[in-house]
Scaffold this active site. Structure first.
Site, short mmCIF file in Angstrom:
data_model
loop_
_atom_site.label_atom_id
_atom_site.label_comp_id
_atom_site.label_asym_id
_atom_site.label_seq_id
_atom_site.Cartn_x
_atom_site.Cartn_y
_atom_site.Cartn_z
N LYS A 9 0.86 -1.20 0.00
CA LYS A 9 0.00 0.00 0.00
C LYS A 9 0.88 1.24 0.00
CE LYS A 9 0.67 1.26 4.58
NZ LYS A 9 1.61 2.31 4.94
N PRO A 108 10.04 -3.98 -0.21
CA PRO A 108 11.11 -3.81 0.76
C PRO A 108 10.59 -3.72 2.20
CG PRO A 108 10.83 -1.82 -0.56
CD PRO A 108 9.90 -2.85 -1.13
N GLY A 112 7.42 1.54 4.85
CA GLY A 112 6.17 2.30 4.85
C GLY A 112 5.19 1.79 3.80
N LEU A 113 5.47 0.57 3.28
CA LEU A 113 4.61 0.01 2.23
C LEU A 113 3.78 -1.17 2.76
CD1 LEU A 113 7.27 0.01 -0.67
CD2 LEU A 113 5.46 1.69 -0.27
N GLY A 115 4.55 -4.18 3.70
CA GLY A 115 4.83 -5.51 3.14
C GLY A 115 4.55 -6.62 4.15
N GLY A 116 5.01 -6.44 5.39
CA GLY A 116 4.81 -7.47 6.42
C GLY A 116 3.33 -7.63 6.75
N SER A 117 2.61 -6.52 6.87
CA SER A 117 1.18 -6.58 7.19
C SER A 117 0.40 -7.24 6.06
CB SER A 117 0.62 -5.16 7.39
OG SER A 117 1.30 -4.53 8.45
N ASP A 150 -2.15 -1.77 10.45
CA ASP A 150 -2.47 -1.50 9.04
C ASP A 150 -2.74 -2.76 8.23
OD1 ASP A 150 0.12 -2.32 9.01
OD2 ASP A 150 0.97 -0.49 8.15
#
Ligand code: C5P
Length: 298
Positions: A9, A108, A112-113, A115-117, A150
Site C-alpha cells: 500500500k 522492501p 512504509g509500504l 509488506g509485512g502486514s 495497518d
C-alpha cells in the site's frame, strides 16, 4: 497448491489526531493498494502438532534479518493466531493442520509500504482457504486487528480506503482512475515506533482533513492528488532518518515536484501526472548516483 498476490500500500494522506491511552495514535489516513506485490504460495503438509507453518523464501539474496523465516515473521504469527481462533477452540485434542508457504519477496522491509502486514493478511486468507476454516470477512478483520494497525486495509480487497482509529477501521473509497508514482528510498528503513515517538501532535485547529485527496481519487485526477497529498509523520521521520531527509530535498529540487512519504517511511513517492511523466521523473532521479527508483501503479 495455489498462489496469492500480497500487495503493497501507499498512504497519500495521513493525519494524526491524538495520542490514545493505549499508547497508539488516533489516525485518519488514505491508503491505496498498489500493483507492487509479493507472491505467497500455499502447500498443504500432512497434519502435525509442531509449527503450523514452514516458511520458505523463493528469491535468493534477501538477508534473513530483513525477512526472518522463524516465529518472528508476521506470517508465522498470523498462522498461529488463526489456529488459536479456530482449531484450538473446537478441536483442541486433535493435531492441527499445517502448511508450507513459499514467499517471493518484492516489497522492501521498513519501507512504509506495509509488506509485512500485507503478507500476514494474505496468510490469513490463504490458510482460511487451504485449511477450509470458513472464517467470514468480519472474523478475518478481528484477527487482523489483533496483529497490527495497518492489516485491515488488505482484508477489504479494495483499491482505496480511508482508515481511522489505530488504522484498523476501514471505509472503502471508489477509485476513478489509475495513478502512477515514482518511489525512492534511502538504504536505511524507518522504525515505526521511533517515528511516532519523534512526532509533535498538531493542535486540533491545525489538523488537516482528507477531502481533496478523496476527491482526487474518486475523480481519478493525478494533478490534484499531487497538490493535496499529505503525511503528518514526515517531519518526525526526517529527524529519525536524515539520509531520507537529504534524499527528499535533492529529488524535490531536481524534479520541482513535492515528495510524499508513505506511512512512517522510508519510502517516498512523487505523484506523476501519467505514465510518460513517471518515466521522465524516473530518468531524472537516475542521474543522482546510487539512487534507485521504481514506478508503482495504482
Ligand atoms: O500496530 P503496529 O504494529 O503497526 O504498530 C507499530 C508501532 O507503531 C506501535 O507499537 C506504535 O508505536 C506505533 N503506532 C502508533 N499508532 C498507530 C499505529 C502505530 O503509535 N495508530
Amino acid at each position: 497448491m495455489f498462489a496469492l498476490k500480497s500487495p503493497a500500500k501507499i498512504n497519500v494522506f495521513l493525519e494524526v489526531l491524538g495520542r490514545r491511552s493505549d499508547g497508539f495514535h488516533e489516525l485518519e489516513t488514505v491508503m491505496l493498494r498498489t500493483g507492487l506485490h509479493d507472491v505467497l504460495e500455499f502447500r498443504s503438509l500432512p497434519g502435525t502438532s509442531g509449527d503450523p507453518v514452514r516458511l520458505k523464501l523463493m528469491n535468493p539474496g534477501i538477508h534473513n534479518s530483513n525477512f526472518p523465516l522463524d516465529g518472528q515473521n508476521l506470517i508465522c504469527k498470523a498462522a498461529k493466531r488463526l489456529l488459536e481462533w479456530t482449531w484450538e477452540r473446537s478441536h483442541n485434542d486433535q493435531p492441527h493442520p499445517s502448511a508450507e508457504i513459499w514467499v517471493w519477496k518484492q516489497i522492501p522491509a521498513e519501507a512504509g509500504l506495509a509488506g509485512g502486514s500485507s503478507n500476514a493478511v494474505t496468510t490469513l486468507i490463504g490458510l482460511n482457504r487451504l485449511w477450509r476454516l470458513n472464517l467470514s470477512r468480519g472474523e478475518l478483520h478481528q484477527i487482523a486487528a489483533s496483529l497490527g494497525s495497518d492489516l485491515n486495509f488488505f482484508v477489504e480487497d479494495v483499491r482505496a480506503a480511508v482508515c481511522r482509529g489505530r488504522g484498523e477501521l476501514v471505509t472503502p473509497v471508489e477509485c476513478g482512475g489509475s495513478f502512477h508514482f515514482v518511489a525512492f528510498r534511502p538504504p536505511v528503513g524507518n522504525s515505526t515506533p521511533a517515528v511516532f515517538s519523534a512526532l509533535k501532535i498538531p493542535p486540533a485547529d491545525a489538523q488537516r482533513t482528507p477531502g481533496s485527496v478523496l476527491d482526487a481519487i474518486r475523480r481519478g485526477i493525478p494533478g490534484l492528488l499531487e497538490k493535496t497529498a499529505f503525511n503528518r509523520l514526515t517531519d518526525a521521520a526526517r529527524t529519525v532518518n536524515p539520509q531520507m531527509a537529504d534524499m527528499m530535498e535533492i529529488i524535490e529540487r531536481l524534479t520541482g515536484r513535492p515528495a510524499l512519504m508513505s506511512g512512517s517511511g522510508s519510502t517516498c513517492v512523487l505523484a506523476a501526472r501519467n505514465r510518460r511523466d513517471a518515466i521522465r521523473l524516473q530518468s531524472l532521479i537516475s542521474m543522482i548516483p546510487d539512487t534507485a527508483s521504481m514506478i508503482i501503479t495504482v
